[in-house]
Write an enzyme that holds these catalytic residues in place. Structure first.
Site, mmCIF file in Angstrom:
data_model
loop_
_atom_site.group_PDB
_atom_site.id
_atom_site.type_symbol
_atom_site.label_atom_id
_atom_site.label_comp_id
_atom_site.label_asym_id
_atom_site.label_seq_id
_atom_site.Cartn_x
_atom_site.Cartn_y
_atom_site.Cartn_z
ATOM 1 N N ASP A 39 0.807 -1.219 0.000
ATOM 2 C CA ASP A 39 0.000 0.000 0.000
ATOM 3 C C ASP A 39 0.843 1.273 0.000
ATOM 4 O OD1 ASP A 39 -2.538 1.134 -0.181
ATOM 5 O OD2 ASP A 39 -2.629 1.541 1.968
ATOM 6 N N ASP A 115 5.550 -3.745 -12.248
ATOM 7 C CA ASP A 115 4.899 -3.445 -10.976
ATOM 8 C C ASP A 115 4.952 -4.708 -10.132
ATOM 9 O OD1 ASP A 115 3.400 -2.309 -8.951
ATOM 10 O OD2 ASP A 115 1.497 -2.852 -9.870
ATOM 11 N N HIS A 119 3.649 -7.332 -0.659
ATOM 12 C CA HIS A 119 3.361 -8.264 0.437
ATOM 13 C C HIS A 119 4.502 -9.264 0.567
ATOM 14 C CE1 HIS A 119 1.250 -11.142 2.972
ATOM 15 N NE2 HIS A 119 0.316 -10.236 3.161
ATOM 16 N N ILE A 172 3.141 12.349 -0.133
ATOM 17 C CA ILE A 172 3.674 13.519 0.562
ATOM 18 C C ILE A 172 2.568 14.524 0.860
ATOM 19 C CG2 ILE A 172 4.260 14.831 -1.511
ATOM 20 C CD1 ILE A 172 6.544 14.446 1.568
ATOM 21 N N SER A 546 14.685 -40.989 10.555
ATOM 22 C CA SER A 546 14.749 -40.210 9.304
ATOM 23 C C SER A 546 13.360 -39.677 8.922
ATOM 24 C CB SER A 546 15.334 -41.050 8.170
ATOM 25 O OG SER A 546 14.779 -42.329 8.089
#
Length: 637
Positions: A39, A115, A119, A172, A546
């Site tokens: 995100d 892109d 995640h 921003i 094993s």
């Protein structure tokens, strides 16, 4: 109304069209990816680039508006992230899962952008996108700053050879275009990546949603005097280090449509080759020359990096898929041991001693991590001691291969210096590796030929060598059955030996505990000893819990065909716990013993054992007779 001569018009326009096409072909190409945490706005940023460069058609825009009303997260505004989030699951969850590639161009340059998902579960897809990129746009949410996934993606970008970074301090606008926030994040990031080897790190404050500093400068950041993202992408130097790279041609397959034609098909990984040039078969060292360079459209005089061709050689040399044709004066390393950076993707940890399939551009070989040198701490880039690599961790490992491969260091050649690791049981890709260098000790040690063979040793004993691998829970009866069977064969004059799990831990494996990592090493050592005993012509009984299929498969692969016999001593957990000959189950169930198989550590039963022994209601002597009869019927004794 005027009559227009179409042919005359075409002649007038043709030079302009040709000039335009020539200009497009001569533009440089920049491959870059967007990465970072969940995100942070990666898909929105690419959507904004496509939107502002006017590369969205009207029908795409209409569909985008409709999708934004259904899946969007921007209220009434268009959600540009949906341009690249193509999977339905991505749109529903608002995250990127797969790698989405998009092409666009400006007047100055052509671009291919990947892109990649943020995640942690899809880190492998990020590595896929980074493997061919020249530059990484690392996005950071201005409200959250540098996150662990930001650091992880930056380390992976460095390992995969990316040398240019754009630190996109996104959103921003949500911190009121605060210059101090931007400078703090930029300073923290520069400090973290100082030792990662990037040639350029360019921080840019931006709002992908509103377009600030994406394709043009923003009035909202008067304190920022640097370029917008697109302006920087158009001018960044993505040329490789000066100097030509040596010729490398991994052979994909042998093309032999008839007895008159034999060519070797593949793609030129680096360098160039011409008719008459001398080449060397990497693994054998045989020299020859190129006779023809064949393509679908006809023969070529010369082939360069990236071209798919078929090479016809002057001499009848042995070359097959997995081998490499290389420059005679600049040959790659050929070794069965090397050191490499590894990014681990598997849900189950990477364990030294466990066998994986190692796959290069065209080759495939069984391999184990002989030594995990260190793990990289993504928080401070420190090198830490470790016994395993967990999901999404990065480390440096030494590898031991069952056969030599041809390779270059990754920093010299991405194509011939990279590999993936594949789980032998699930066929899942569990890791990606970048080769650092061969281990020179591997090149100095050669197999010593011996005059007395395994077959002659076994013939003297009148038996076939075999390794009977008894597996099952503690208390299932493995050692009892193996002991009875050895007594029978010894009485019949056969040459045998028992490797018992408890006994071996008093000597050879006394330094090992019962963690998953130590269990793997325990089996690896015993399998190597059993292989040597089989080479001596013995019938070997290995009685070990094993618990992991992968290690039993590793032991099988060490032996010759028909030499490894998996014997599943199938006794239910309840019966084993009831017998409890050593009191271990009672202690484990009380929590006094940790990592006890069947209680708090898993046991993976064989899916198709060579001999399946169901023990309930049967005497051990009868079961031993059954195994002896199985061996006699197949000529082992």
């Amino acid at each position: 109304m005027f009559n227009v001569d179409d042919s005359a018009l075409a002649e007038t326009e043709a030079p302009g069209i040709r000039s335009y096409l020539a200009g497009q072909e001569n533009k440089t190409l920049l491959r870059f990816l967007t990465c970072g945490s969940v995100d942070d706005g990666k898909s929105t940023l690419i959507g904004r680039l496509l939107f502002d460069t006017k590369l969205i058609f009207e029908d795409q825009l209409a569909a985008l508006e409709q999708d934004s009303r259904r899946h969007g997260t921007n209220g009434e505004d268009i959600d540009l992230a949906l341009l690249v989030d193509g999977l339905e699951a991505e749109r529903e969850q608002g995250i990127t899962i797969d790698v989405a590639y998009r092409f666009f161009a400006t007047a100055k340059r052509k671009f291919i952008v990947a892109d990649t998902p943020g995640h942690e579960q899809y880190t492998r897809n990020m590595a896929t996108g980074a493997s061919t990129a020249d530059l990484a746009v690392v996005l950071v949410d201005a409200r959250q700053g540098i996150l662990p996934q930001t650091r992880r993606h930056s380390i992976i970008a460095s390992l995969l050879g990316i040398r240019h970074i754009v630190l996109a301090v996104n959103k921003i606008d949500l911190v009121d275009f605060d210059a101090d926030v931007f400078e703090r994040i930029a300073a923290e990031y520069r400090s973290f990546v100082a030792d990662l080897g990037f040639r350029t790190v360019v921080p840019i404050p931006m709002s992908a949603r509103h377009g600030d500093n994406v394709t043009r400068g923003s009035d909202n950041t008067p304190w920022y005097s640097g370029p917008s993202l697109l302006e920087h992408l158009e001018v960044v130097d993505n040329e490789a280090a000066p100097g030509p790279r040596p010729f490398r041609f991994p052979v994909q397959y042998v093309n032999r449509p008839n007895h008159e034609f034999r060519g070797f098909a593949g793609t030129v990984a680096s360098g160039a080759i011409g008719i008459g040039d001398e080449v060397v078969v990497a693994k054998s060292g045989r020299r020859t020359r190129v006779k023809r360079i064949v393509t679908y459209d006809g023969d070529l005089e010369r082939a360069c990096e990236g071209q798919a061709v078929t090479l016809v050689l002057q001499d009848e040399v042995e070359v097959s898929r997995g081998n490499m044709l290389v420059a005679a004066d600049a040959r790659p390393a050929v070794a069965d041991q090397f050191a490499a950076n590894v990014v681990w993707f598997g849900e189950q940890a990477l364990l030294p001693g466990r066998m994986y399939l190692l796959r290069t551009e065209t080759d495939e070989v069984s391999a184990t991590v002989s030594h995990l040198k260190h793990r990289v701490n993504i928080g401070n880039f420190a090198r830490e001691a470790a016994k395993s690599l967990e999901l999404n961790e990065v480390g440096v490992c030494n590898f031991s291969l069952q056969a030599p491969i041809a390779f270059d260091p990754f920093e010299e050649n991405r194509t011939t210096g990279s590999f993936i690791l594949i789980d032998r049981l699930t066929n899942a890709t569990v890791g990606a590796g970048m080769i650092l260098h061969p281990l020179r000790r591997a090149a100095n040690i050669h197999w010593q030929a011996l005059d007395v063979s395994k077959a002659s040793r076994a013939a003297m004993k009148h038996q076939k060598p075999a390794v009977l691998w008894f597996t099952g829970l503690s208390g299932s009866g493995k050692s009892t059955i193996a002991n009875l069977l050895e007594k029978k064969l010894h009485a019949a004059g056969r040459h045998t030996y028992i490797l018992d799990g408890d006994n071996v831990r008093h000597g050879l494996n006394r330094d090992l505990g019962f963690t998953e990592e130590d269990r793997v090493e325990n089996i690896r050592r015993v399998a190597e000893v059993a292989r040597l005993m089989a080479d001596a012509g013995l019938i070997v009984f290995v009685s070990f819990i094993s618990p992991f299929r992968a290690e039993r498969r590793m032991a099988r692969d060490l032996m010759e065909d028909g030499e490894f016999v998996e014997v599943f001593v199938d006794t239910p957990f309840e019966e084993c716990a009831k017998r409890d000959p050593k009191g271990l189950y009672a202690r484990a169930l009380r929590g006094e013993i940790k990592n006890f198989t069947g209680v708090d550590s898993p046991y993976e039963p064989p899916e198709k054992a060579d001999i399946h022994l169901r023990t309930l209601g049967r005497a051990p002597e009868d079961i031993a007779d059954e195994v002896e009869e199985w061996l006699r019927e197949r000529g082992y004794c």
